[in-house]
Design a protein around this motif. Structure first.
Motif, PDB file in Angstrom:
ATOM      1  N   ARG A  27     113.893  57.240  73.879  1.00  0.00           N
ATOM      2  CA  ARG A  27     112.964  56.164  74.224  1.00  0.00           C
ATOM      3  C   ARG A  27     111.778  56.708  75.021  1.00  0.00           C
ATOM      4  NH1 ARG A  27     115.291  50.898  77.145  1.00  0.00           N
ATOM      5  NH2 ARG A  27     116.328  50.814  75.097  1.00  0.00           N
ATOM      6  N   LEU A  28     112.055  57.549  76.002  1.00  0.00           N
ATOM      7  CA  LEU A  28     110.982  58.129  76.810  1.00  0.00           C
ATOM      8  C   LEU A  28     110.128  59.079  75.976  1.00  0.00           C
ATOM      9  CD1 LEU A  28     109.509  58.767  79.454  1.00  0.00           C
ATOM     10  CD2 LEU A  28     111.295  60.466  79.950  1.00  0.00           C
ATOM     11  N   SER A  29     110.784  59.961  75.237  1.00  0.00           N
ATOM     12  CA  SER A  29     110.060  60.969  74.462  1.00  0.00           C
ATOM     13  C   SER A  29     109.163  60.332  73.401  1.00  0.00           C
ATOM     14  CB  SER A  29     111.051  61.930  73.795  1.00  0.00           C
ATOM     15  OG  SER A  29     111.804  62.635  74.759  1.00  0.00           O
ATOM     16  N   LEU A  30     109.713  59.394  72.630  1.00  0.00           N
ATOM     17  CA  LEU A  30     108.929  58.752  71.581  1.00  0.00           C
ATOM     18  C   LEU A  30     107.849  57.851  72.174  1.00  0.00           C
ATOM     19  CD1 LEU A  30     111.713  57.872  68.987  1.00  0.00           C
ATOM     20  CD2 LEU A  30     109.999  59.679  68.838  1.00  0.00           C
ATOM     21  N   GLY A  31     108.134  57.260  73.323  1.00  0.00           N
ATOM     22  CA  GLY A  31     107.124  56.445  73.987  1.00  0.00           C
ATOM     23  C   GLY A  31     105.915  57.278  74.378  1.00  0.00           C
ATOM     24  N   LEU A  32     106.167  58.461  74.930  1.00  0.00           N
ATOM     25  CA  LEU A  32     105.070  59.358  75.310  1.00  0.00           C
ATOM     26  C   LEU A  32     104.308  59.849  74.084  1.00  0.00           C
ATOM     27  CD1 LEU A  32     106.854  61.486  78.070  1.00  0.00           C
ATOM     28  CD2 LEU A  32     105.030  59.809  78.415  1.00  0.00           C
ATOM     29  N   LEU A  33     105.039  60.243  73.037  1.00  0.00           N
ATOM     30  CA  LEU A  33     104.402  60.755  71.828  1.00  0.00           C
ATOM     31  C   LEU A  33     103.559  59.677  71.143  1.00  0.00           C
ATOM     32  CD1 LEU A  33     103.951  62.848  69.605  1.00  0.00           C
ATOM     33  CD2 LEU A  33     106.126  62.127  68.587  1.00  0.00           C
ATOM     34  N   LEU A  34     104.136  58.509  70.926  1.00  0.00           N
ATOM     35  CA  LEU A  34     103.412  57.446  70.239  1.00  0.00           C
ATOM     36  C   LEU A  34     102.258  56.933  71.089  1.00  0.00           C
ATOM     37  CD1 LEU A  34     106.374  55.486  68.602  1.00  0.00           C
ATOM     38  CD2 LEU A  34     104.737  57.011  67.500  1.00  0.00           C
TER      39      LEU A  34
END
Length: 252
Positions: free
Chosen positions: A170-177
Motif C-alpha cells: 500500500r505504501l510502495s504503490l501509493g508513492l509510485l502512483l
C-alpha cells in the motif's frame, strides 16, 4: 573476508551510479545544446535548445524526473554505506537504510525501469515520436544510454547485489502512483494550458487513446514494481526467510 568483499562491491556500485547520473545531470544541464555561431548547424541546435527550455524546461520530460531519482538514490546509498546499515534484521536496520530502501523499491527502481522500457519500446516502433533522428548529431550516444539505458541496467544490478527491505504494498504503490500521477498531471497542464505536448506520441493520439496510453503507463509502472519485487525475492528470498526466523527466535 566475504563480508568485506560485499561491502566493497556495494560501495563501488553506488559510487559508480552516483558518478554516472551526476555526470549525465551536469552534461544535460550545462553542456547539451550549447550554441556556437560558427557551427553550420547553429540554427538547428538553437531551435532544439529553444524547444527544450521553454515551458518547464528540462522538467517537461519523465527522463529528467527519472534521472534525478537515480542521482538522489545512489547518493543516498553512498551515505548509507558510510553511516547506515545493510541488513534484513529489522532490529538492526537504521533509519537511513529504511529511507534508502523505501525510495529505491517504491520509486527509483520502477521509474528507472519504466523510463528505459517505454523509451526504447517507442523508439523501436517509431523513433520520431520520442527521439527524432535530428537529435543524433547533437545528443551524444553516451548521454542517451546514460539516461535511458543505465537506470534499468544498474537498477537490476543493484537488486542482485544489495539487500533491500520492501515496505507494505500500500505504501510502495501509493508513492509510485503518486509520483507518476504528478508527472502526468504536469504534462496535461502543459498540453491543456500551453498547448504543448511533451511527447510526439501524445500529440498524434486521440483523447480516448491518450487516456488509455496514460492508464497503460500507470499499469506498466505497477507491473514493474511487482517485477522488481519478484526479482528481489528470487535473489534474496532465502536470506530474508532466515532473517525472519532468527528475529522470531530472538523475540521468544
Amino acid at each position: 573476508m566475504r563480508f568485506q568483499a560485499d561491502m566493497v562491491a556495494h560501495c563501488l556500485l553506488h559510487a559508480l551510479g552516483a558518478t554516472i547520473f551526476a555526470g549525465c545531470t551536469y552534461y544535460d544541464t550545462h553542456v547539451l545544446f550549447l550554441t556556437d555561431p560558427d557551427d553550420p548547424h547553429h540554427h538547428v541546435v538553437k531551435q532544439l535548445a529553444f524547444e527544450r527550455d521553454r515551458l518547464g524546461g528540462r522538467w517537461k520530460y519523465l527522463t529528467i524526473w527519472g534521472l534525478t531519482c537515480q542521482l538522489v538514490y545512489y547518493c543516498l546509498a553512498v551515505v548509507n554505506d558510510l553511516f547506515g546499515s545493510n541488513t534484513f534484521d529489522k532490529s538492526k536496520v537504521t533509519k537511513l537504510q529504511k529511507i534508502r530502501d523505501v525510495f529505491f523499491t517504491s520509486i527509483a527502481l520502477p521509474v528507472g525501469m519504466l523510463v528505459s522500457i517505454m523509451f526504447w519500446g517507442v523508439f523501436v516502433v517509431d523513433r520520431e515520436l520520442v527521439f527524432p533522428a535530428i537529435l543524433d548529431a547533437h545528443y551524444p550516444a553516451l548521454l542517451n544510454h546514460g539516461v535511458h539505458t543505465m537506470p534499468l541496467l544498474i537498477g537490476l544490478l543493484e537488486v542482485a547485489l544489495e539487500r533491500h527491505n520492501y515496505a507494505c504494498n500500500r505504501l510502495s504503490l501509493g508513492l509510485l502512483l503518486g509520483f507518476l500521477a504528478t508527472y502526468l498531471g504536469w504534462t496535461l497542464h502543459l498540453a491543456l494550458v500551453e498547448n504543448l505536448w511533451v511527447y510526439g506520441i501524445l500529440r498524434v493520439l486521440s483523447w480516448p487513446m491518450r487516456v488509455a496510453f496514460m492508464g497503460v503507463n500507470l499499469l506498466i509502472g505497477v507491473c514493474l514494481f511487482f517485477l522488481g519485487k519478484g526479482f528481489d525475492n528470487f535473489v534474496w528470498g532465502n536470506e530474508k526467510a532466515l532473517a525472519q526466523v532468527d528475529s522470531t527466535k530472538k523475540r521468544r
